[in-house]
Design a protein around this motif. Sequence first.
Motif, PDB file in Angstrom:
ATOM      1  N   LYS A 116       0.834  -1.189   0.000  1.00 30.34           N
ATOM      2  CA  LYS A 116       0.000   0.000   0.000  1.00 30.34           C
ATOM      3  C   LYS A 116       0.878   1.252   0.000  1.00 30.34           C
ATOM      4  CE  LYS A 116      -3.859  -2.153   2.475  1.00 30.34           C
ATOM      5  NZ  LYS A 116      -4.742  -2.092   3.678  1.00 30.34           N
ATOM      6  N   ARG A 117       0.638   2.116  -0.962  1.00 29.37           N
ATOM      7  CA  ARG A 117       1.461   3.318  -1.098  1.00 29.37           C
ATOM      8  C   ARG A 117       1.462   4.156   0.168  1.00 29.37           C
ATOM      9  NH1 ARG A 117       4.595   6.342  -0.579  1.00 29.37           N
ATOM     10  NH2 ARG A 117       5.343   8.075  -1.854  1.00 29.37           N
ATOM     11  N   GLU A 118       0.326   4.251   0.834  1.00 26.09           N
ATOM     12  CA  GLU A 118       0.234   5.114   2.008  1.00 26.09           C
ATOM     13  C   GLU A 118       1.095   4.622   3.174  1.00 26.09           C
ATOM     14  OE1 GLU A 118      -3.599   2.523   1.960  1.00 26.09           O
ATOM     15  OE2 GLU A 118      -2.250   3.534   0.528  1.00 26.09           O
ATOM     16  N   ASP A 119       1.471   3.350   3.130  1.00 24.64           N
ATOM     17  CA  ASP A 119       2.289   2.791   4.211  1.00 24.64           C
ATOM     18  C   ASP A 119       3.788   2.891   3.936  1.00 24.64           C
ATOM     19  OD1 ASP A 119      -0.045   2.082   5.512  1.00 24.64           O
ATOM     20  OD2 ASP A 119      -0.060   0.036   4.700  1.00 24.64           O
ATOM     21  N   TRP A 120       4.152   3.068   2.687  1.00 29.94           N
ATOM     22  CA  TRP A 120       5.560   3.042   2.289  1.00 29.94           C
ATOM     23  C   TRP A 120       6.165   4.449   2.305  1.00 29.94           C
ATOM     24  CZ3 TRP A 120       8.492  -0.861  -0.825  1.00 29.94           C
ATOM     25  CH2 TRP A 120       7.977  -2.151  -0.646  1.00 29.94           C
ATOM     26  N   THR A 121       7.465   4.526   2.548  1.00 24.72           N
ATOM     27  CA  THR A 121       8.182   5.792   2.452  1.00 24.72           C
ATOM     28  C   THR A 121       8.279   6.247   1.007  1.00 24.72           C
ATOM     29  OG1 THR A 121       9.497   5.182   4.386  1.00 24.72           O
ATOM     30  CG2 THR A 121      10.348   6.971   3.007  1.00 24.72           C
ATOM     31  N   ARG A 122       8.432   5.279   0.102  1.00 24.98           N
ATOM     32  CA  ARG A 122       8.543   5.554  -1.330  1.00 24.98           C
ATOM     33  C   ARG A 122       7.443   4.788  -2.053  1.00 24.98           C
ATOM     34  NH1 ARG A 122      12.564   3.870   1.354  1.00 24.98           N
ATOM     35  NH2 ARG A 122      14.450   5.121   1.683  1.00 24.98           N
ATOM     36  N   ASP A 123       7.162   5.180  -3.286  1.00 24.12           N
ATOM     37  CA  ASP A 123       6.199   4.440  -4.098  1.00 24.12           C
ATOM     38  C   ASP A 123       6.708   3.010  -4.273  1.00 24.12           C
ATOM     39  OD1 ASP A 123       4.591   3.307  -6.045  1.00 24.12           O
ATOM     40  OD2 ASP A 123       4.617   5.056  -7.366  1.00 24.12           O
ATOM     41  N   PRO A 124       5.959   2.011  -3.818  1.00 25.91           N
ATOM     42  CA  PRO A 124       6.463   0.634  -3.890  1.00 25.91           C
ATOM     43  C   PRO A 124       6.639   0.110  -5.300  1.00 25.91           C
ATOM     44  CG  PRO A 124       4.165   0.661  -3.181  1.00 25.91           C
ATOM     45  CD  PRO A 124       4.639   2.083  -3.174  1.00 25.91           C
ATOM     46  N   PHE A 125       6.042   0.773  -6.293  1.00 32.76           N
ATOM     47  CA  PHE A 125       6.163   0.300  -7.668  1.00 32.76           C
ATOM     48  C   PHE A 125       6.951   1.273  -8.546  1.00 32.76           C
ATOM     49  CE2 PHE A 125       2.422  -1.781  -5.891  1.00 32.76           C
ATOM     50  CZ  PHE A 125       2.853  -3.096  -5.989  1.00 32.76           C
ATOM     51  N   THR A 126       7.855   2.017  -7.895  1.00 36.01           N
ATOM     52  CA  THR A 126       8.845   2.830  -8.592  1.00 36.01           C
ATOM     53  C   THR A 126      10.213   2.436  -8.046  1.00 36.01           C
ATOM     54  OG1 THR A 126       7.328   4.696  -8.893  1.00 36.01           O
ATOM     55  CG2 THR A 126       9.686   5.160  -9.056  1.00 36.01           C
ATOM     56  N   LEU A 127      11.108   2.009  -8.913  1.00 36.77           N
ATOM     57  CA  LEU A 127      12.432   1.596  -8.469  1.00 36.77           C
ATOM     58  C   LEU A 127      13.231   2.823  -8.049  1.00 36.77           C
ATOM     59  CD1 LEU A 127      14.363  -0.875  -8.162  1.00 36.77           C
ATOM     60  CD2 LEU A 127      15.282  -0.245 -10.400  1.00 36.77           C
ATOM     61  N   VAL A 128      13.680   2.832  -6.801  1.00 45.74           N
ATOM     62  CA  VAL A 128      14.462   3.935  -6.264  1.00 45.74           C
ATOM     63  C   VAL A 128      15.825   3.404  -5.834  1.00 45.74           C
ATOM     64  CG1 VAL A 128      14.649   5.663  -4.431  1.00 45.74           C
ATOM     65  CG2 VAL A 128      12.420   5.185  -5.484  1.00 45.74           C
ATOM     66  N   GLU A 129      16.892   4.029  -6.323  1.00 45.83           N
ATOM     67  CA  GLU A 129      18.244   3.690  -5.887  1.00 45.83           C
ATOM     68  C   GLU A 129      18.700   4.762  -4.911  1.00 45.83           C
ATOM     69  OE1 GLU A 129      22.727   2.687  -7.655  1.00 45.83           O
ATOM     70  OE2 GLU A 129      21.018   2.949  -9.018  1.00 45.83           O
ATOM     71  N   GLU A 130      19.019   4.330  -3.681  1.00 51.91           N
ATOM     72  CA  GLU A 130      19.292   5.298  -2.623  1.00 51.91           C
ATOM     73  C   GLU A 130      20.185   4.674  -1.561  1.00 51.91           C
ATOM     74  OE1 GLU A 130      16.347   6.970   0.703  1.00 51.91           O
ATOM     75  OE2 GLU A 130      15.794   7.641  -1.311  1.00 51.91           O
ATOM     76  N   ASN A 131      21.287   5.345  -1.241  1.00 45.66           N
ATOM     77  CA  ASN A 131      22.178   4.914  -0.163  1.00 45.66           C
ATOM     78  C   ASN A 131      22.646   3.464  -0.308  1.00 45.66           C
ATOM     79  OD1 ASN A 131      21.914   7.452   1.115  1.00 45.66           O
ATOM     80  ND2 ASN A 131      20.029   6.784   2.141  1.00 45.66           N
ATOM     81  N   GLY A 132      22.943   3.073  -1.528  1.00 48.95           N
ATOM     82  CA  GLY A 132      23.465   1.729  -1.752  1.00 48.95           C
ATOM     83  C   GLY A 132      22.422   0.645  -1.848  1.00 48.95           C
ATOM     84  N   TYR A 133      21.130   1.007  -1.901  1.00 47.46           N
ATOM     85  CA  TYR A 133      20.048   0.033  -2.000  1.00 47.46           C
ATOM     86  C   TYR A 133      19.161   0.338  -3.202  1.00 47.46           C
ATOM     87  CZ  TYR A 133      20.805  -1.489   2.874  1.00 47.46           C
ATOM     88  OH  TYR A 133      21.333  -1.993   4.040  1.00 47.46           O
ATOM     89  N   PHE A 134      18.533  -0.712  -3.732  1.00 51.61           N
ATOM     90  CA  PHE A 134      17.368  -0.561  -4.585  1.00 51.61           C
ATOM     91  C   PHE A 134      16.140  -0.798  -3.718  1.00 51.61           C
ATOM     92  CE2 PHE A 134      20.196  -1.889  -8.230  1.00 51.61           C
ATOM     93  CZ  PHE A 134      20.096  -0.699  -8.925  1.00 51.61           C
ATOM     94  N   TYR A 135      15.177   0.140  -3.769  1.00 53.06           N
ATOM     95  CA  TYR A 135      13.931   0.018  -3.022  1.00 53.06           C
ATOM     96  C   TYR A 135      12.765  -0.203  -3.979  1.00 53.06           C
ATOM     97  CZ  TYR A 135      16.165   1.984   1.188  1.00 53.06           C
ATOM     98  OH  TYR A 135      16.964   2.209   2.277  1.00 53.06           O
ATOM     99  N   ALA A 136      11.903  -1.142  -3.682  1.00 51.72           N
ATOM    100  CA  ALA A 136      10.638  -1.343  -4.400  1.00 51.72           C
ATOM    101  C   ALA A 136      10.069  -2.683  -3.949  1.00 51.72           C
ATOM    102  CB  ALA A 136      10.817  -1.340  -5.918  1.00 51.72           C
ATOM    103  N   ARG A 137       8.772  -2.850  -4.118  1.00 57.20           N
ATOM    104  CA  ARG A 137       8.184  -4.162  -3.877  1.00 57.20           C
ATOM    105  C   ARG A 137       8.687  -5.117  -4.953  1.00 57.20           C
ATOM    106  NH1 ARG A 137       7.319  -5.922   0.073  1.00 57.20           N
ATOM    107  NH2 ARG A 137       5.198  -5.504   0.824  1.00 57.20           N
ATOM    108  N   GLY A 138       9.236  -6.234  -4.527  1.00 56.57           N
ATOM    109  CA  GLY A 138       9.805  -7.202  -5.451  1.00 56.57           C
ATOM    110  C   GLY A 138      11.245  -6.934  -5.811  1.00 56.57           C
ATOM    111  N   ALA A 139      11.840  -5.854  -5.262  1.00 58.07           N
ATOM    112  CA  ALA A 139      13.237  -5.557  -5.583  1.00 58.07           C
ATOM    113  C   ALA A 139      14.133  -6.743  -5.258  1.00 58.07           C
ATOM    114  CB  ALA A 139      13.700  -4.317  -4.809  1.00 58.07           C
ATOM    115  N   ALA A 140      13.769  -7.459  -4.197  1.00 52.03           N
ATOM    116  CA  ALA A 140      14.496  -8.673  -3.834  1.00 52.03           C
ATOM    117  C   ALA A 140      13.684  -9.908  -4.177  1.00 52.03           C
ATOM    118  CB  ALA A 140      14.837  -8.654  -2.340  1.00 52.03           C
ATOM    119  N   ASP A 141      12.475 -10.006  -3.650  1.00 54.97           N
ATOM    120  CA  ASP A 141      11.656 -11.219  -3.714  1.00 54.97           C
ATOM    121  C   ASP A 141      10.532 -11.066  -4.723  1.00 54.97           C
ATOM    122  OD1 ASP A 141      10.446 -13.640  -3.111  1.00 54.97           O
ATOM    123  OD2 ASP A 141       9.663 -12.987  -1.186  1.00 54.97           O
TER     124      ASP A 141
END
Length: 474
Positions: A116-141
């Motif tokens: 849910k977008r309202e629960d996440w710091t970033r849009d879960p379905f937009t790939l964000v590269e930040e501080n050495g990480y990729f963030y997104a739902r499914g970025a790992a799993d």
Amino acid sequence: MIRRFHVPLLALALSVTAAQTLAADAPALRPDQVQFRALYKELVETNTTLSSGSCTLAAQRMAARLKAAGFADKEVTLFTAPDHPKEGGLVAVLPGKSATAKPMLLLAHLDVVEAKREDWTRDPFTLVEENGYFYARGAADDKSMAAIWTDMLARFRQNHYQPNRTIKMALTCGEETTWAFNGAQWLTKNRPDLISAEFALNEGGGGDADAKGKLIDQTMQVGEKVSQNFRIETTNAGGHSSIPIRDNAIYELSDAIHAVRDYEFPVQMTDVTRTFFAKVGASRNDDMGRAMMALAKNPTDKAAEAIVNTDRTYHSMLRTTCVATLLEGGHANNALPQRAAANINCRIFPGNTVDATQAALTKAINDPKAKITPVPPIRPVAVPPPLDAKVMGPAEQLSAKYFPGVPVIPTMSTGATDGLFLEAAGIPTYGVPGLWGGPDGDGVHGLNERIWVKSLYVGRDYLTDLVKAYAETM
């Protein structure tokens, strides 16, 4: 799937002097990494949740990538079930040179856990590269692995690489939702010819790092438990709450749940778990390590078991476990309950049947009023693949190259993956090393899912070499 449920092996950090801190900023990307990042971004940003996404669209996009790389139409198969139009998948085939070597299969799932977008710091379905990480739902799993497999086949074709054995890839839907359509299971039942293989590589393995990114171990998943739900239900006539009686459906259910809580399934071991406890125990210089080694030698050693059981993960690796996860009951505030029920989630040790687990629960509860039934879908018996030197050897050799001093540990997952369906169909399935995560779970299945950028790129290179090793030498 699950997050890759790795066993806590922090003690190994003390003995791994050559382990490196691997969360540092990555250097400038190579041209092939730039192409991979674009593919990964496209896949991650394709919503594949069950509620509002489409695995079918993700499969179509990955098929387009393969065809752009030179795959012929006959080498790429998109599939859907008529009653599940958005839960489709993809099978691709890169033909090998050998007429006798059996194919290998690369498996990954396209679907992701709800976000849910309202629960996440970033849009879960937009790939964000930040501080050495990729963030997104499914970025790992598990889009990290799905992207790596797809990119790998595309590069193989572009580079005119023809393996000795045929390499197949299946990207499927439904792994993350027990009651949903499952593409891996559908393929084993409806198109076994498409995925027939000598063995398969899957999620479930990978490395563990500390909070600073220091890699401690890599694991090869060799076997897993079966996740099976059971419903316990109690009923009676009910009545007015002003005149209560002991014959109460909620009380009866409560007694049954307490019986489940207090029942301990017996210790069991496979070749993999015995090797795991012996190897990890030998790396520790403490009471836990000594108990692990003792239990590996003698699974009936109750004193050793008592110590090992104090670690919740080790405890689960030793046996079938069952736990209450959902409750329902009653129909009015001022009425005696006519019905009460609980969901019991069991993780069944390899080789044990659903019927035998149900029988054990029935005996433990010991109440004919408590009705116990399996909740569909009914999973197949877990068939652990062999602990094969031909599988472990290349993984260990490449680990020495990519992760000097970091051990590769065979382990059995206490969770479950789609490898369960392949193994039931006669395809031994291994969760490969390569990628790694941190001790806090990296938000997998939770908020702000992430993966270390370096883990993704280095893991991709490792897995490319591993697939080539298996494709040429096994």
